[in-house]
Scaffold this active site. Structure first.
Site, mmCIF file in Angstrom:
data_model
loop_
_atom_site.group_PDB
_atom_site.id
_atom_site.type_symbol
_atom_site.label_atom_id
_atom_site.label_comp_id
_atom_site.label_asym_id
_atom_site.label_seq_id
_atom_site.Cartn_x
_atom_site.Cartn_y
_atom_site.Cartn_z
ATOM 1 N N ASN A 60 83.841 -33.925 15.260
ATOM 2 C CA ASN A 60 82.416 -34.232 15.123
ATOM 3 C C ASN A 60 81.693 -33.398 16.175
ATOM 4 O O ASN A 60 81.815 -33.674 17.373
ATOM 5 C CB ASN A 60 82.167 -35.724 15.336
ATOM 6 C CG ASN A 60 80.704 -36.105 15.159
ATOM 7 O OD1 ASN A 60 79.803 -35.271 15.257
ATOM 8 N ND2 ASN A 60 80.445 -37.372 14.897
ATOM 9 N N VAL A 61 80.960 -32.383 15.747
ATOM 10 C CA VAL A 61 80.374 -31.443 16.707
ATOM 11 C C VAL A 61 79.262 -32.062 17.545
ATOM 12 O O VAL A 61 78.814 -31.451 18.523
ATOM 13 C CB VAL A 61 79.843 -30.168 16.009
ATOM 14 C CG1 VAL A 61 80.979 -29.392 15.373
ATOM 15 C CG2 VAL A 61 78.744 -30.501 15.001
ATOM 16 N N SER A 139 69.119 -20.099 10.289
ATOM 17 C CA SER A 139 68.638 -20.058 8.912
ATOM 18 C C SER A 139 67.347 -19.266 8.860
ATOM 19 O O SER A 139 66.606 -19.185 9.850
ATOM 20 C CB SER A 139 68.373 -21.484 8.399
ATOM 21 O OG SER A 139 67.688 -21.461 7.160
ATOM 22 N N TYR A 152 65.113 -29.886 9.488
ATOM 23 C CA TYR A 152 66.048 -28.770 9.326
ATOM 24 C C TYR A 152 65.463 -27.484 9.907
ATOM 25 O O TYR A 152 66.127 -26.790 10.688
ATOM 26 C CB TYR A 152 66.346 -28.595 7.840
ATOM 27 C CG TYR A 152 67.291 -27.461 7.522
ATOM 28 C CD1 TYR A 152 68.667 -27.636 7.624
ATOM 29 C CD2 TYR A 152 66.811 -26.229 7.092
ATOM 30 C CE1 TYR A 152 69.548 -26.605 7.320
ATOM 31 C CE2 TYR A 152 67.681 -25.195 6.782
ATOM 32 C CZ TYR A 152 69.041 -25.384 6.896
ATOM 33 O OH TYR A 152 69.907 -24.360 6.593
ATOM 34 N N LYS A 156 66.892 -25.459 13.147
ATOM 35 C CA LYS A 156 67.378 -24.085 13.009
ATOM 36 C C LYS A 156 66.583 -23.124 13.897
ATOM 37 O O LYS A 156 67.146 -22.158 14.440
ATOM 38 C CB LYS A 156 67.305 -23.642 11.551
ATOM 39 C CG LYS A 156 68.327 -24.319 10.648
ATOM 40 C CD LYS A 156 69.766 -23.982 11.029
ATOM 41 C CE LYS A 156 70.768 -24.455 9.995
ATOM 42 N NZ LYS A 156 72.173 -24.136 10.365
#
Length: 256
Positions: A60-61, A139, A152, A156
């Site tokens: 689990n990062v 991204s 998100y 990113k």
């Protein structure tokens, strides 16, 4: 890529999508790989497929202890760590005025905190062992906002800036840190978009190359950034989007 043979790499999120294509490229280049993911079954399959050249690490990062153990297991198994590719990520979408705090935290922690913890412990080892190279997957949405993607896109964008800051701090230890910024890529995580013909057509209207990317088209640039051919590339964000950024982003609100 032949110059990479004999090296050791970590790939987070390596059980599927972009991460998995990076793993394949690394193995084919003669590199030993530690794959970090939550998909234990897929990790076992990869270990069986690449016996002696790959280890799977259930990770689990967002948990620092997991990252510490990942780096230690990689070093203990393969004798070092030269490269790292931090790919793990996912999102829970929603409009800003409707998104729950839980969904925001899930997205930002996985994408941004996960890269922070990974870079922190990868670089700690590299610092004391001659250096290395790290590639973070951000991204196109680090530069271009989208409906339902505030968490998100913000995370990113944070990954890209974290990459730049890491390059600034770590260059003195012979550690290079770069990022790739993919556009639309056909992966299991984007299946909900790429399986919808109307949505795909809306994307195609904005992508001059008129198609989503294949994951392997992200793996090539990622490996380039750790190679000697990129020895003076540091702190950059390489946009890999079929010229999408120069054309604008589709209005996804009409599809929800």
């Amino acid at each position: 890529m032949s110059k990479l043979s004999g090296k050791v790499a970590i790939v987070t999120g390596g059980a599927s999508g972009i991460g998995n294509t990076i793993v394949t490229r690394l193995i084919n280049a003669g590199i030993k790989v530690a794959v970090a993911d939550l998909n234990e079954q897929k990790l076992k399959e990869l270990e069986e497929q690449h016996k002696g050249n790959l280890i799977g690490c259930v990770t689990n990062v967002t948990v620092e202890k997991d990252i510490e153990q990942l780096v230690q297991k990689t070093v203990d198994t393969f004798g070092g760590l030269d490269y790292a590719f931090n790919v793990a990520g996912a999102s829970r979408s929603g409009l800003i005025i409707e998104q729950s705090e839980e969904d925001w935290d899930f997205t930002v922690d996985l994408i941004l905190k996960g890269v922070f913890l990974s870079v922190k412990h990868q670089a700690r080892y590299m610092k004391d062992h001659g250096g290395g190279a790290i590639v973070n997957v951000a991204s196109l949405n680090a530069h271009v906002p989208m409906f339902y993607g505030a968490a998100y896109s913000s995370a990113k964008a944070g990954v890209e800036m974290l990459t730049k800051n890491a390059a600034l701090e770590l260059a003195q230890y012979n550690i290079r840190v770069n990022a790739i910024l993919p556009g639309l890529v056909s992966t299991p995580l984007t299946k909900g978009l790429t399986d919808n013909k109307e949505v795909v057509n809306a994307y195609k209207e904005r992508i001059p190359m008129r198609r989503p990317a294949d994951p392997d088209e992200m793996a090539g640039p990622a490996l380039f950034l750790v190679s000697d051919d990129a020895s003076y590339v540091n702190g950059t964000g390489l946009v890999v989007d079929g010229a999408w950024e120069v054309s604008g982003y589709p209005d996804l609100s009409k599809f929800i």
